[in-house]
Scaffold this active site. Structure first.
Site, PDB file in Angstrom:
ATOM      1  N   GLU A  45       4.221  -5.917   6.954  1.00 34.02           N
ATOM      2  CA  GLU A  45       3.458  -4.879   7.658  1.00 34.02           C
ATOM      3  C   GLU A  45       3.897  -4.703   9.106  1.00 34.02           C
ATOM      4  O   GLU A  45       3.907  -3.585   9.618  1.00 34.02           O
ATOM      5  CB  GLU A  45       1.955  -5.187   7.596  1.00 34.02           C
ATOM      6  N   GLU A  76      -0.781  -9.357  -1.161  1.00 37.85           N
ATOM      7  CA  GLU A  76      -2.228  -9.585  -0.993  1.00 37.85           C
ATOM      8  C   GLU A  76      -2.939  -9.529  -2.349  1.00 37.85           C
ATOM      9  O   GLU A  76      -3.881 -10.281  -2.594  1.00 37.85           O
ATOM     10  CB  GLU A  76      -2.808  -8.551  -0.029  1.00 37.85           C
ATOM     11  N   GLY A 103       0.424  -5.148   0.628  1.00 36.72           N
ATOM     12  CA  GLY A 103      -0.718  -5.118  -0.281  1.00 36.72           C
ATOM     13  C   GLY A 103      -0.372  -5.710  -1.645  1.00 36.72           C
ATOM     14  O   GLY A 103      -1.273  -6.144  -2.381  1.00 36.72           O
ATOM     15  N   ALA A 134       0.858  -1.172   0.000  1.00 40.66           N
ATOM     16  CA  ALA A 134       0.000   0.000   0.000  1.00 40.66           C
ATOM     17  C   ALA A 134       0.899   1.228   0.000  1.00 40.66           C
ATOM     18  O   ALA A 134       2.082   1.144   0.346  1.00 40.66           O
ATOM     19  CB  ALA A 134      -0.873  -0.019   1.243  1.00 40.66           C
TER      20      ALA A 134
HETATM   21  N1  3HC Z   1       4.614   3.407  -0.127  1.00 38.30           N
HETATM   22  C1  3HC Z   1       5.106   4.598  -0.513  1.00 38.30           C
HETATM   23  N2  3HC Z   1       6.391   4.795  -0.859  1.00 38.30           N
HETATM   24  C2  3HC Z   1       7.195   3.735  -0.838  1.00 38.30           C
HETATM   25  C3  3HC Z   1       6.753   2.450  -0.445  1.00 38.30           C
HETATM   26  C4  3HC Z   1       5.398   2.316  -0.091  1.00 38.30           C
HETATM   27  N3  3HC Z   1       4.883   1.124   0.276  1.00 38.30           N
HETATM   28  N4  3HC Z   1       7.801   1.598  -0.502  1.00 38.30           N
HETATM   29  C5  3HC Z   1       8.843   2.316  -0.937  1.00 38.30           C
HETATM   30  N5  3HC Z   1       8.492   3.596  -1.128  1.00 38.30           N
HETATM   31  C6  3HC Z   1       9.333   4.686  -1.638  1.00 38.30           C
HETATM   32  C7  3HC Z   1      10.473   5.036  -0.684  1.00 38.30           C
HETATM   33  O1  3HC Z   1      10.042   5.946   0.298  1.00 38.30           O
HETATM   34  C8  3HC Z   1      11.480   5.617  -1.641  1.00 38.30           C
HETATM   35  O2  3HC Z   1      11.064   6.923  -1.943  1.00 38.30           O
HETATM   36  P1  3HC Z   1      12.140   8.097  -2.136  1.00 38.30           P
HETATM   37  O3  3HC Z   1      12.985   7.644  -3.301  1.00 38.30           O
HETATM   38  O4  3HC Z   1      11.310   9.286  -2.361  1.00 38.30           O
HETATM   39  O5  3HC Z   1      12.909   8.094  -0.836  1.00 38.30           O
HETATM   40  C9  3HC Z   1      11.294   4.779  -2.898  1.00 38.30           C
HETATM   41  O6  3HC Z   1       9.995   4.201  -2.794  1.00 38.30           O
HETATM   42  C10 3HC Z   1      12.304   3.670  -3.054  1.00 38.30           C
HETATM   43  O7  3HC Z   1      12.354   2.924  -1.846  1.00 38.30           O
HETATM   44  P2  3HC Z   1      13.722   2.350  -1.266  1.00 38.30           P
HETATM   45  O8  3HC Z   1      14.729   3.432  -1.216  1.00 38.30           O
HETATM   46  O9  3HC Z   1      13.380   1.645  -0.014  1.00 38.30           O
HETATM   47  O10 3HC Z   1      14.123   1.342  -2.443  1.00 38.30           O
HETATM   48  P3  3HC Z   1      14.742  -0.105  -2.350  1.00 38.30           P
HETATM   49  O11 3HC Z   1      14.877  -0.570  -3.746  1.00 38.30           O
HETATM   50  O12 3HC Z   1      15.922  -0.117  -1.438  1.00 38.30           O
HETATM   51  O13 3HC Z   1      13.632  -1.016  -1.630  1.00 38.30           O
HETATM   52  C11 3HC Z   1      11.455  -1.904  -1.229  1.00 38.30           C
HETATM   53  C12 3HC Z   1      12.405  -1.242  -2.248  1.00 38.30           C
HETATM   54  C13 3HC Z   1      11.980  -3.289  -0.860  1.00 38.30           C
HETATM   55  C14 3HC Z   1      10.105  -2.012  -1.877  1.00 38.30           C
HETATM   56  C15 3HC Z   1      11.389  -1.032   0.060  1.00 38.30           C
HETATM   57  O14 3HC Z   1      11.100   0.289  -0.322  1.00 38.30           O
HETATM   58  C16 3HC Z   1      10.331  -1.453   1.042  1.00 38.30           C
HETATM   59  O15 3HC Z   1      10.565  -2.355   1.813  1.00 38.30           O
HETATM   60  N6  3HC Z   1       9.184  -0.766   1.036  1.00 38.30           N
HETATM   61  C17 3HC Z   1       8.133  -0.979   2.004  1.00 38.30           C
HETATM   62  C18 3HC Z   1       7.362  -2.247   1.714  1.00 38.30           C
HETATM   63  C19 3HC Z   1       6.258  -2.408   2.711  1.00 38.30           C
HETATM   64  O16 3HC Z   1       6.422  -2.281   3.899  1.00 38.30           O
HETATM   65  N7  3HC Z   1       5.072  -2.726   2.200  1.00 38.30           N
HETATM   66  C20 3HC Z   1       3.919  -2.885   3.026  1.00 38.30           C
HETATM   67  C21 3HC Z   1       3.201  -1.579   3.108  1.00 38.30           C
HETATM   68  S1  3HC Z   1       1.824  -1.620   4.196  1.00 38.30           S
HETATM   69  C22 3HC Z   1       0.621  -2.433   3.299  1.00 38.30           C
HETATM   70  O17 3HC Z   1       0.861  -2.864   2.211  1.00 38.30           O
HETATM   71  C23 3HC Z   1      -0.724  -2.541   3.958  1.00 38.30           C
HETATM   72  C24 3HC Z   1      -1.602  -3.517   3.275  1.00 38.30           C
HETATM   73  O18 3HC Z   1      -1.606  -4.722   3.970  1.00 38.30           O
HETATM   74  C25 3HC Z   1      -3.012  -3.007   3.192  1.00 38.30           C
END
Ligand code: 3HC
Ligand code: NAI
Length: 650
Positions: free
Chosen positions: A123, A103, A100, A61
């Site tokens: 998450e 999911e 997400g 998400a």
């Molecule tokens: N939402 C918004 N922005 C995100 C994001 C997300 N889920 N994931 C990454 N970004 C952004 C980062 O903030 C960064 O932005 P910036 O360049 O402006 O700083 C850019 O994307 C690149 O991210 P990274 O520098 O972390 O890039 P990497 O290649 O090193 O890693 C990744 C990529 C493995 C996808 C890592 O970003 C990551 O782990 N992201 C979070 C994943 C996550 O936690 N997902 C679950 C979200 S909660 C959810 O999904 C709820 C659902 O169950 C309803």
């Protein structure tokens, strides 16, 4: 268009293009919802492939939307539409399918992944649980105990493991999208499989019974709510009808999302990504980095060398003589062996990395180095001698760095002919594991040297934080300050185990006295002795640490420190330490008063926040968020409290 549809031979290819990581922001949710309607309504479409453009499948998400009211359509509703589609949907996964994103893949009827892909529900690392069906659908695809392990740990699994678990149906042998289209063509003629929502949860696997997995994650939670909510959601998935379990999951997700722990973890998530960004470096290219020199093969030199080797760089290590070089080589080889045993390096990679390493006792071996990191004894004269020697042997464009913990990097730089190429690269022990890297920037530092230091951090997978020059930079300066506060409390009425218990109950991985016992009390004792002559006599000074060292109690390695250690290495309260502390209070005429747990933490936090504010005022740190990143990553401060500055409302 964020979501595009292209139909080829009866298969609709739905492609999400939402850089940087294809998060399911509003445009993606709307686009996917429209795609279901269009493909369901188009009689020419027999099956659908869902793929993503760019570096990754959906990474979750959009975390940036979490603070705001979310616009419909909501992800659970979109996914219910995919899950209920009458035509098979095939998720084609490359990069990472996270949160997400996974999911969404679970809502599809089939999943095919590129060999290098990883799939996870991270998450909990954001203080959440999956909120779009993950806790209900995953245990219907893989066994319930493994589903709980994935959700409560947040750790993604690689494609191969995902295939073994039954999480994906196939691994692409060639081009992912072509393979997914071929797969879709094949399954288009088969009866539609029963949606996961119509299947019962899979029973637990024999080897990882659910109860044991739940107990492990409860133990590790240390005050975090999300892993416990994950356990609750998995129980619901087993006991409630699907629709109710999905509603219960959503309610838990929303409560967590609006709670303090998730806000704190989101703060750290973005702070870590913003750290190390320096606006004025835009357009400044780092110098090439292939060959790293490391001076000193002790604890830090060996760890730094191993970190560089594991990242694929060549390393030449310099020690004082042949014996020390051999000892340094053995230390590095030991770390690489450990990495191979833990599966971090394949046997082939291990051999290649080892071949890229040399340990020498002559500085001439550094002639080709692009960047040299000094990690010799913490002594200004020794550091000066090293930097003076480096001038003669290194290329003029090589960047020179010191790993000093406390010393003035500007003064170290002055020993070199070209101080503008000298910076601090302050690693934390063990250097091949700890993620934090303070990049210490003396005045006059060349921009391309700084850009090169930041490029090294990126190459090593570290989190770089820019720090100005001062005693201890950001991390050790703030740590010294709160350690002092903890020592004052010892004299005022608290005992080491009371202070440690307060910190651990707050969420620290380990209390400060236990941590000092572990790293050894003699090193800081030596530093205090060196500084004794320049110490302000008016400043309150606690002698307890010195008294322990004078008695030969250097911490865990001597079986005695603030604690007493039995054969099994477990820390036990020490009557001897207690008597020593009481005697010190009496000697200073202090009437000891018990210090309640809340006061212990309040005083420690206030000390961190106060020193943090000074560090900011003096321009040593670029932002309060940078300070949080440092303290969370250096000293086991609980991430879910967001760091001391965030906890203090900064
Ligand atoms: N939402 C918004 N922005 C995100 C994001 C997300 N889920 N994931 C990454 N970004 C952004 C980062 O903030 C960064 O932005 P910036 O360049 O402006 O700083 C850019 O994307 C690149 O991210 P990274 O520098 O972390 O890039 P990497 O290649 O090193 O890693 C990744 C990529 C493995 C996808 C890592 O970003 C990551 O782990 N992201 C979070 C994943 C996550 O936690 N997902 C679950 C979200 S909660 C959810 O999904 C709820 C659902 O169950 C309803
Ligand atoms: P150490 O004592 O384990 O290793 C120092 C090594 O440097 C020894 O092997 C010694 O033989 C070698 N050495 C000394 N003079 C040399 C010279 N002129 N040329 C080549 N080699 C030389 O020390 P440690 O713990 O590795 O610390 C090194 C530096 O890293 C210090 O500045 C320390 O403050 C800093 N540091 C230490 C941390 C730690 O947790 N140990 C953490 C972060 C920084």
């Amino acid at each position: 268009m964020t979501v595009q549809i292209e139909t080829r031979d009866g298969i609709a290819l739905v492609t999400i293009d939402n850089p940087p990581v294809n998060a399911t922001g509003h445009a993606v949710r709307q686009g996917l919802s429209d795609a279901v309607a269009r493909t369901e309504g188009d009689s020419a479409v027999r099956a659908v492939v869902l793929a993503c453009a760019g570096r990754t499948f959906i990474a979750g998400a959009d975390i940036r939307e979490f603070g705001q009211p979310l616009a419909a359509p909501h992800l659970p509703d979109v996914l219910a539409r995919i899950a209920g589609a009458r035509k098979p949907w095939v998720a084609a996964i490359h990069g990472t399918a996270l949160g997400g994103g996974l999911e969404t893949a679970l809502a599809c009827h089939y999943r095919i992944a590129a060999p290098g892909a990883a799939l996870g529900l991270p998450e909990v690392t954001l203080g959440l649980i999956p909120g779009a069906g993950g806790t209900v659908r995953l245990p219907r695809l893989i066994t319930v105990d493994r589903a709980l392990d994935m959700i409560a740990s947040g750790t993604p699994v690689p494609a191969l493991r995902a295939r073994e678990l039954g999480l994906i149906d196939a691994i692409a042998g060639g081009d992912l999208v072509s393979d997914a289209l071929a797969f879709a063509r094949e399954v288009a003629d088969r009866p539609l499989p029963a949606p996961l929502d119509d299947r019962p949860p899979r029973p637990e696997s024999a080897e990882g019974a659910l109860k044991a997995v739940a107990a492990r994650h409860t133990d590790r939670a240390r005050g975090q709510r999300a892993p416990l909510a994950a356990i609750e959601a998995l129980r619901n998935a087993q006991t409630l009808p699907v629709a109710e379990a999905l509603n219960a999951e959503r309610a838990l997700f929303q409560a967590l999302r609006d709670g303090a722990q998730s806000k704190a973890l989101r703060h750290i998530f973005f702070a870590e990504r913003a750290a190390g960004r320096v606006d004025r470096l835009k357009g400044i290219a780092p110098r090439p980095l292939d060959h790293i020199g490391v001076i000193g093969g002790g604890t830090m030199g060996a760890g730094i060398a191993a970190a560089c080797l594991i990242a694929g760089l060549s390393v030449t290590m310099i020690e004082r003589d042949a014996d020390a070089a051999e000892a340094g080589r053995a230390r590095v080889a030991g770390i690489l062996d450990g990495a191979r045993k833990r599966g971090k390096l394949t046997p082939e990679d291990h051999a290649v990395r080892l071949a890229a390493f040399a340990a020498r006792d002559n500085y001439e071996a550094l002639a080709e180095a692009d960047l040299v990191i000094e990690a010799v004894f913490e002594d200004m004269d020794v550091k000066h001698a090293v930097f003076a020697a480096l001038d003669g042997v290194t290329r003029p464009d090589a960047v020179l760095a010191s790993n000093t913990s406390y010393l003035d990097v500007a003064e170290i730089a002055r020993a070199a002919d070209t101080p503008a190429r000298v910076l601090g690269l302050h690693f934390f022990a063990p250097a091949h594991i700890m993620k934090l890297l303070e990049i210490v920037t003396p005045e006059g530092l060349d921009d391309s040297a700084l850009a090169t230091g930041l490029a090294l951090a990126k190459r090593l997978g570290k989190i770089p934080v820019i720090a100005g020059v001062c005693d201890g930079f950001i991390a050790n300066r703030i740590m010294s300050r709160y350690r002092r506060e903890a020592e004052y409390m010892l004299e005022d009425g608290a005992l080491p185990w009371e202070i440690d218990a307060a910190m651990e109950n707050y969420g620290f991985a380990m209390g400060i006295f236990r941590m000092q016992d572990l790293s050894g009390l003699d090193i800081s004792w030596a530093m205090r002795k060196r500084r004794a002559a320049t110490r302000d006599p008016a400043e309150r000074y606690v002698d307890i640490g010195d008294r322990l060292c004078e008695a030969g109690h250097f911490g865990q390695k001597t079986g005695r420190g603030y604690y007493r250690y039995g054969e099994d290495g477990r820390a036990q309260r020490s009557a001897e330490t207690e008597a020593l502390i009481l005697a010190e209070s009496a000697r200073k005429g202090i009437a000891r008063q018990p210090v309640p747990e809340t006061e212990i933490m309040a005083r420690l936090l206030a000390a961190m926040q106060d020193e943090g504010a000074c560090v900011l005022d003096e321009g040593i740190a670029q932002s309060a968020a940078d300070i949080d990143v440092v303290i969370v990553n250096a000293f086991g401060f609980p991430r879910w409290k967001g760091g001391p500055m965030f906890a203090g409302g900064a």
